[in-house]
Write a protein that holds these residues in place. Structure first.
Motif, PDB file in Angstrom:
ATOM      1  N   TYR A 122     -48.275  -3.498 -19.219  1.00  0.00           N
ATOM      2  CA  TYR A 122     -47.559  -4.029 -20.788  1.00  0.00           C
ATOM      3  C   TYR A 122     -46.979  -2.730 -21.554  1.00  0.00           C
ATOM      4  CZ  TYR A 122     -50.035  -8.514 -20.274  1.00  0.00           C
ATOM      5  OH  TYR A 122     -50.483  -9.616 -20.074  1.00  0.00           O
ATOM      6  N   ARG A 123     -47.597  -1.736 -21.247  1.00  0.00           N
ATOM      7  CA  ARG A 123     -46.683  -0.325 -21.723  1.00  0.00           C
ATOM      8  C   ARG A 123     -45.509  -0.282 -21.326  1.00  0.00           C
ATOM      9  NH1 ARG A 123     -45.702   4.515 -19.748  1.00  0.00           N
ATOM     10  NH2 ARG A 123     -46.964   4.035 -17.933  1.00  0.00           N
ATOM     11  N   ASN A 124     -45.149  -0.454 -20.142  1.00  0.00           N
ATOM     12  CA  ASN A 124     -43.724  -0.356 -19.540  1.00  0.00           C
ATOM     13  C   ASN A 124     -42.985  -1.580 -20.002  1.00  0.00           C
ATOM     14  OD1 ASN A 124     -43.908   1.858 -18.043  1.00  0.00           O
ATOM     15  ND2 ASN A 124     -44.957   0.930 -16.060  1.00  0.00           N
ATOM     16  N   GLU A 125     -43.470  -2.829 -20.226  1.00  0.00           N
ATOM     17  CA  GLU A 125     -42.991  -3.701 -20.776  1.00  0.00           C
ATOM     18  C   GLU A 125     -42.398  -3.541 -22.458  1.00  0.00           C
ATOM     19  OE1 GLU A 125     -43.089  -8.837 -21.187  1.00  0.00           O
ATOM     20  OE2 GLU A 125     -44.422  -7.709 -20.272  1.00  0.00           O
ATOM     21  N   LYS A 182     -37.107  -9.204 -30.826  1.00  0.00           N
ATOM     22  CA  LYS A 182     -38.060  -8.668 -31.571  1.00  0.00           C
ATOM     23  C   LYS A 182     -39.113  -9.530 -31.688  1.00  0.00           C
ATOM     24  CE  LYS A 182     -34.600  -6.797 -34.609  1.00  0.00           C
ATOM     25  NZ  LYS A 182     -33.950  -6.616 -36.043  1.00  0.00           N
ATOM     26  N   ASN A 183     -38.927 -10.957 -31.437  1.00  0.00           N
ATOM     27  CA  ASN A 183     -40.159 -11.891 -31.571  1.00  0.00           C
ATOM     28  C   ASN A 183     -41.329 -11.474 -30.347  1.00  0.00           C
ATOM     29  OD1 ASN A 183     -39.360 -12.908 -33.830  1.00  0.00           O
ATOM     30  ND2 ASN A 183     -38.244 -14.498 -33.005  1.00  0.00           N
ATOM     31  N   LYS A 184     -40.415 -11.216 -29.020  1.00  0.00           N
ATOM     32  CA  LYS A 184     -41.250 -11.152 -27.861  1.00  0.00           C
ATOM     33  C   LYS A 184     -41.917  -9.818 -27.894  1.00  0.00           C
ATOM     34  CE  LYS A 184     -40.586 -11.302 -22.847  1.00  0.00           C
ATOM     35  NZ  LYS A 184     -39.629 -11.410 -22.014  1.00  0.00           N
ATOM     36  N   LEU A 185     -41.204  -8.676 -28.579  1.00  0.00           N
ATOM     37  CA  LEU A 185     -41.967  -7.534 -28.846  1.00  0.00           C
ATOM     38  C   LEU A 185     -43.200  -7.656 -29.677  1.00  0.00           C
ATOM     39  CD1 LEU A 185     -42.036  -4.389 -28.257  1.00  0.00           C
ATOM     40  CD2 LEU A 185     -40.361  -4.241 -30.141  1.00  0.00           C
ATOM     41  N   LEU A 186     -43.215  -8.545 -30.479  1.00  0.00           N
ATOM     42  CA  LEU A 186     -44.343  -8.531 -31.483  1.00  0.00           C
ATOM     43  C   LEU A 186     -45.438  -9.246 -30.758  1.00  0.00           C
ATOM     44  CD1 LEU A 186     -42.800  -9.736 -34.856  1.00  0.00           C
ATOM     45  CD2 LEU A 186     -43.792  -7.655 -34.314  1.00  0.00           C
ATOM     46  N   GLU A 187     -45.096 -10.162 -29.891  1.00  0.00           N
ATOM     47  CA  GLU A 187     -46.408 -10.913 -29.159  1.00  0.00           C
ATOM     48  C   GLU A 187     -46.788  -9.817 -28.158  1.00  0.00           C
ATOM     49  OE1 GLU A 187     -44.234 -14.344 -27.278  1.00  0.00           O
ATOM     50  OE2 GLU A 187     -43.915 -15.490 -29.295  1.00  0.00           O
ATOM     51  N   ILE A 188     -45.974  -9.140 -27.388  1.00  0.00           N
ATOM     52  CA  ILE A 188     -46.433  -8.363 -26.357  1.00  0.00           C
ATOM     53  C   ILE A 188     -47.155  -7.074 -26.813  1.00  0.00           C
ATOM     54  CG2 ILE A 188     -45.722  -6.805 -24.535  1.00  0.00           C
ATOM     55  CD1 ILE A 188     -45.225  -9.663 -23.666  1.00  0.00           C
ATOM     56  N   GLN A 189     -46.805  -6.691 -28.146  1.00  0.00           N
ATOM     57  CA  GLN A 189     -47.386  -5.706 -28.726  1.00  0.00           C
ATOM     58  C   GLN A 189     -48.958  -5.755 -28.911  1.00  0.00           C
ATOM     59  OE1 GLN A 189     -45.686  -2.890 -29.491  1.00  0.00           O
ATOM     60  NE2 GLN A 189     -47.814  -1.738 -29.930  1.00  0.00           N
ATOM     61  N   THR A 195     -50.974  -7.947 -27.089  1.00  0.00           N
ATOM     62  CA  THR A 195     -51.470  -7.790 -25.689  1.00  0.00           C
ATOM     63  C   THR A 195     -51.439  -6.461 -25.306  1.00  0.00           C
ATOM     64  OG1 THR A 195     -50.735 -10.157 -25.224  1.00  0.00           O
ATOM     65  CG2 THR A 195     -51.549  -8.657 -23.336  1.00  0.00           C
ATOM     66  N   TYR A 196     -50.700  -5.597 -25.576  1.00  0.00           N
ATOM     67  CA  TYR A 196     -50.611  -4.324 -25.145  1.00  0.00           C
ATOM     68  C   TYR A 196     -51.842  -3.393 -26.072  1.00  0.00           C
ATOM     69  CZ  TYR A 196     -49.195   0.734 -25.649  1.00  0.00           C
ATOM     70  OH  TYR A 196     -49.204   2.136 -25.674  1.00  0.00           O
ATOM     71  N   ASP A 197     -52.007  -3.783 -27.139  1.00  0.00           N
ATOM     72  CA  ASP A 197     -52.749  -2.881 -27.973  1.00  0.00           C
ATOM     73  C   ASP A 197     -54.452  -3.327 -27.359  1.00  0.00           C
ATOM     74  OD1 ASP A 197     -51.228  -1.818 -29.623  1.00  0.00           O
ATOM     75  OD2 ASP A 197     -51.261  -3.381 -31.122  1.00  0.00           O
ATOM     76  N   ASP A 198     -54.449  -4.806 -27.115  1.00  0.00           N
ATOM     77  CA  ASP A 198     -55.884  -5.128 -26.414  1.00  0.00           C
ATOM     78  C   ASP A 198     -56.129  -4.654 -25.096  1.00  0.00           C
ATOM     79  OD1 ASP A 198     -58.117  -7.116 -26.188  1.00  0.00           O
ATOM     80  OD2 ASP A 198     -56.988  -7.644 -24.730  1.00  0.00           O
TER      81      ASP A 198
END
Length: 337
Positions: free
Chosen positions: A229-232, A246-253, A255-258
């Motif tokens: 997820y960090r690389n994504e 931008k919307n996809k980045l917010l969703e991935i962010q 999961t990345y924090d979790d």
């Protein structure tokens, strides 16, 4: 006009050919003298032979009850929406995990490296292999030494039996029997020490170390997911800043924090488990190695009293061999008493 003879011949021919219908099927039609021949184009029902007609009758079968299912009462085989969402998330996570793992093997992506943690994990895996090899050889020693003690016992029994059959060799047979009795008694003490050493090694390798290894595996899996997820997130940050990205980045962010919190928590658990393992390993194995060394020295020096003291100090119990309860297992002097 044709003659009557020719007319009868013509009628016979018509009778013969009338058995064939226009579509080529054979019709078995018979006429009596009083019957009137059907005119051309008149449809007549075929008359079938009795045996053929009977064979064509429909067979009677018992009535069969076909079960009817009510969709309102029967369980539905379709997946519920929550299940579909779980399967979808699981598939996406495993795809990202596999992609990150393959990329690390091929050198196409970056990975998070904690030098101290990775070195400790590498040392732990090497130590587990070494202790497992020590456990394997200790078990082999226990099995072979137990067989040696059984041979001492059987040989001593034979010496005792030969005393009555060879009186001229009685003194020598009694001396050998006494020697093997001492070896057998001291050997039981050493066998108990070996058994205690094997049990401690087995607990260390297959319980304590294995539990730590499972924690390490969970940590490594969490690290791979975190890096995926960090690389994504990094790729989306470097991509053109469109609304979709931008919307996809917010969703991935999210999961990345979790995944990052999970990785940090498991890293802390891994360090705690390895610290506890080192303390336990040093305490238990120092004690067991000292006991094992002292027992071996006492046995081969023939110091049975020292060996008994060692067993008492470490609370080690000796176990009986297969022939300890036999009357013939006693020495000649013991039987005389």
């Amino acid at each position: 006009m044709p003659s009557s003879t020719s007319m009868s011949s013509f009628a016979d021919v018509n009778l013969d050919t009338s058995a064939t219908s226009m579509n080529g099927e054979r019709k078995y039609v018979t006429f009596d003298d009083d019957d009137v021949m059907p005119s051309a184009g008149t449809a007549t029902a075929p008359v079938l032979p009795p045996h053929y007609a009977a064979s064509q009758q429909p067979q009677q079968y018992p009535e069969m009850t076909v079960p009817r299912y009510d969709n309102r009462t029967q369980p539905c085989l379709t997946l519920e929406p929550p299940k579909l969402e779980q399967i979808k998330k699981w598939t996406i996570t495993n795809y990202k995990y596999t992609k990150q793992l393959v990329g690390e093997k091929l050198g196409n992506t970056t990975k998070t490296v904690d030098k101290d943690t990775d070195e400790r994990i590498s040392d732990l895996k090497i130590q587990k292999l070494q202790f497992a090899a020590m456990l394997r050889e200790s078990r082999a020693l226990h099995t072979r030494f137990e067989a040696l003690l059984t041979s001492h016992q059987l040989l001593r029994t034979q010496f005792n039996t030969m005393v009555a059959h060879a009186p001229e060799l009685g003194e020598q047979l009694q001396a050998n029997s006494t020697t093997h009795l001492i070896l057998e008694r001291n050997g039981k003490g050493l066998l108990g020490a070996i058994k205690s050493f094997v049990d401690s090694l087995n607990t260390l390798v297959n319980v304590t170390m294995q539990d730590t290894i499972l924690t390490v595996k969970n940590y490594e899996n969490a690290r791979i997911e975190y890096d995926a997820y960090r690389n994504e997130v990094t790729n989306l940050q470097n991509a053109p800043q469109t609304d979709a990205n931008k919307n996809k980045l917010l969703e991935i962010q999210i999961t990345y924090d979790d995944r990052k919190r999970k990785w940090e928590r498991l890293m802390q658990d891994t360090h705690t488990k390895m610290n506890l393992l080192n303390e336990n390993k040093n305490t238990v194995m120092k004690q067991q190695l000292e006991m094992f060394n002292s027992a071996v020295i006492a046995y081969f020096s023939g110091n049975g009293e020292q060996l008994s003291d060692i067993l008492s100090e470490y609370h080690i119990k000796t176990r009986k061999l297969s022939g300890d309860d036999d009357a013939t297992s006693k020495s000649f002097l013991a039987r005389q008493e």
